[in-house]
Scaffold this active site. Structure first.
Site: not given
Ligand SMILES: *Cc1c(COP(=O)(O)O)cnc(C)c1O
Length: 621
Positions: A37, A303, A255
């Site tokens: 993800k 930035m 800044y």
């Molecule tokens: C993000 C996620 C993981 C991975 O978790 P980590 O702590 O990065 O290993 C596993 N299961 C679900 C449902 C997640 O959303």
């Protein structure tokens, strides 16, 4: 890299080593889902997915439909589970692209069921307090979902809230999950609860899948974890010095004048800032590595720019590489950088380098890169149609051909974006025939004759034919537009005119001169004729015939199509029995016609059918 303002390096070998390390902790029957993800926590979902599949991942986990869709566009075929709840308006694309949604409400399950057949995973909230059926009401809901005839329950899972730090609560969650599962007479294929920290801290035997995220990217979820498992960071973030300056005692930097020089000092400007994901909260706090020395950030991060103190690095100069995050020093690991501002490694990783190009490394060699602004590649606010039109117009302008422009395809996109400076050429009427004969002189080899012909616009009054014994040596010829034919010679034979040579090379009816050069592990044959001048810019017919030797022991021979090609006819002739042809075609027709006769097998497409680069056929004998 030298020309980049900042870039990330993704070490796929380290990633594989991490996976191997984590595998030691889950029981041998268990499988793993690679969590990719948020563009694989900023590491690049496509490349990480490919590597994870190579390492044995049985599925991928993404956050939403869009992320899954992009992986499908890129050709990833294995199951993809959408971990967060999906929305009703995403159902159609979920089904079309064979994605697996997570079910957290009965309402959504019913809607999905009405739309078509679909595999699902069901999420039970055992204490995380986020999405999913509360464990107290999960059983009855799942029993109802089982009755929905279009849905196939492929998995049931839960998620730990604090696997890295709270064994007691983790056990409670695990027990709740196990208890519910014990009430089913039939369990789905996949049962899973552990994230990567859970794999280390709470191994169990009642699940058969683990979900690897943070630790697989080589980031420890807390300091204790370091004593339990050895991981290597996968991502390094780098930039380079664009200016060196001097400040007098009392001068301010950046800044709001938050940094005042306490002495005369030398400092350098880096062309990265918080818009590149280098967090603003690291201002006046973090450090970078320059020539193996630790340099402090001075002043507020802007930035697009950051200042570092280089007083102690006498030799510092414009262009020097600076490491902002990575493996070189404890000071710049993601865990330690985020500890400076009470931040989260997950967040830092997924934001780092969002304006930067990524370079993928394997065994310390760069093997791939993703273009700048990769995240805008398939913007979700374009409809497919609109995006298609934009790309089509762009291709049309470059090729001056509406016909090809119509054929928008991901392979072309990839090539366009990855090799944007390359001219695009195309061929018609591609015919390639290969013939094996027994050889008295070299009985372990087939004497091999090849004939290639195609029509194409002539670019120049000369072109080359190339041959090499390793793919790496041959690779450079793939990038050269003046090479019309490439042959990979077996490693066991010598690189000379005896084992590879041209028997005839023609453009239209003109027989060309040819001149062989052998250097750096390659044979390069230049083909030329003074009369070609008059044909430059015109469509001509190329015919190239060669003779060479091919090892009997190889049992396979591949022919690739590396330019846009219209109309393909590839044939293989021999006295061998049981020759099979496996075409790997991209284009409108993925399955060209295979015709077998006594000694010959041919792969043909329709004369006006376009076949895209990366297509080819493997003859197996
Ligand atoms: C993000 C996620 C993981 C991975 O978790 P980590 O702590 O990065 O290993 C596993 N299961 C679900 C449902 C997640 O959303």
């Amino acid at each position: 890299m030298k020309n980049d303002r900042s870039w990330t390096e993704i070490d796929l070998t380290n990633f594989k080593d991490n996976i191997d390390e984590l595998k030691k902790f889950f029981h041998p029957q268990a499988n793993f889902m690679q969590i990719v993800k948020a563009d694989a926590y900023g590491h690049g979902a496509f490349q990480i997915s490919r590597k994870a599949i190579e390492c044995g991942a049985v599925s991928l986990g993404v956050a939403n439909m869009q992320e899954g869709l992009l992986l499908r566009y890129q050709g990833i075929k294995i199951p993809i589970v959408i971990l967060s709840p999906s929305m009703e308006n995403e159902i159609e694309q979920i089904l079309e692209n064979d994605l697996i949604p997570t079910i957290s409400t009965f309402d959504f399950a019913e809607k999905l069921n009405k739309s078509g057949k679909c595999k699902i995973h069901i999420n039970i909230d055992t204490g995380m307090g986020r999405s999913g059926f509360n464990y107290k009401i999960a059983l009855e809901n799942i029993n109802e979902i089982k009755k929905l005839e279009n849905l196939e329950i492929d998995g049931i899972f839960s998620h730990f809230s604090s696997a890295e730090e709270d064994p007691e609560f983790t056990k409670l969650q695990s027990d709740r999950f196990e208890k519910i599962l014990s009430k089913f007479d039939y369990l789905p294929k996949f049962i899973h609860i552990s994230n990567s920290s859970g794999v280390i801290t709470f191994p169990n035997k009642f699940t058969n899948l683990v979900r690897l995220g943070l630790l697989s990217y080589g980031i420890y979820s807390n300091t204790e974890m370091k004593n339990k498992v050895k991981l290597k960071p996968v991502m390094t973030f780098k930039s380079c010095i664009t200016q060196i300056k001097n400040a007098k005692k009392g001068d301010s930097i950046g800044y709001n004048r938050t940094y005042i020089a306490s002495d005369n000092m030398k400092y350098a400007i880096l062309p990265v800032g918080y818009a590149d994901g280098y967090d603003f909260l690291l201002s006046n706090r973090s450090k970078v590595i320059l020539k193996n020395k630790v340099c402090k950030i001075v002043g507020k991060i802007s930035m697009d720019m950051t200042a570092i103190d280089v007083s102690k690095v006498a030799e510092a100069k414009v262009g020097d590489e600076v490491v902002l995050l990575g493996d070189d020093d404890e000071n710049i690991t993601a865990e330690n950088l985020t500890s400076l501002y009470n931040g989260l490694s997950y967040e830092l990783l997924s934001q780092i380098g969002r304006r930067a190009k990524r370079y993928y490394k394997e065994n310390d060699k760069i093997i791939d890169s993703s273009p700048l602004l990769r995240r805008d590649f398939m913007p979700k606010d374009f409809s497919d149609n609109k995006l298609g039109n934009i790309i089509e117009t762009a291709i049309e302008q470059r090729l001056q051909s509406k016909e090809i422009a119509n054929l928008v395809h991901e392979d072309i996109l990839k090539r366009l974006f990855a090799e944007k400076d390359k001219d695009i050429q195309y061929r018609h009427n591609f015919k390639h025939s290969i013939k094996f004969e027994e050889s008295k002189e070299f009985p372990k080899y087939f004497f091999t004759k090849t004939n290639l012909s195609f029509s194409k616009e002539l670019q120049n009054d000369h072109f080359s034919v190339a041959c090499a014994k390793t793919e790496t040596d041959l690779e450079k010829y793939f990038l050269r537009n003046d090479v019309e034919y490439r042959w990979l010679l077996d490693n066991s034979v010598d690189l000379n005119e005896m084992f590879f040579n041209i028997t005839s090379v023609k453009v239209n009816d003109i027989e060309l001169y040819n001149e062989m050069k052998i250097a750096d592990g390659c044979i390069e044959i230049k083909c030329y004729h003074h009369n070609l001048k008059d044909l430059v810019g015109k469509e001509v017919k190329f015919s190239i015939s060669t003779k060479t030797y091919y090892p009997k022991s190889s049992h396979q021979l591949s022919v690739y199509i590396i330019e846009m090609t219209q109309g393909v006819d590839i044939s293989f002739e021999s006295d061998l029995k049981n020759v099979e042809a496996v075409p790997i075609f991209s284009g409108k027709s993925k399955f060209p016609k295979i015709v077998k006769s006594k000694n010959k097998i041919s792969i043909t497409t329709n004369k006006d059918e376009w076949v895209f680069p990366t297509s080819g056929v493997v003859f197996v004998y």
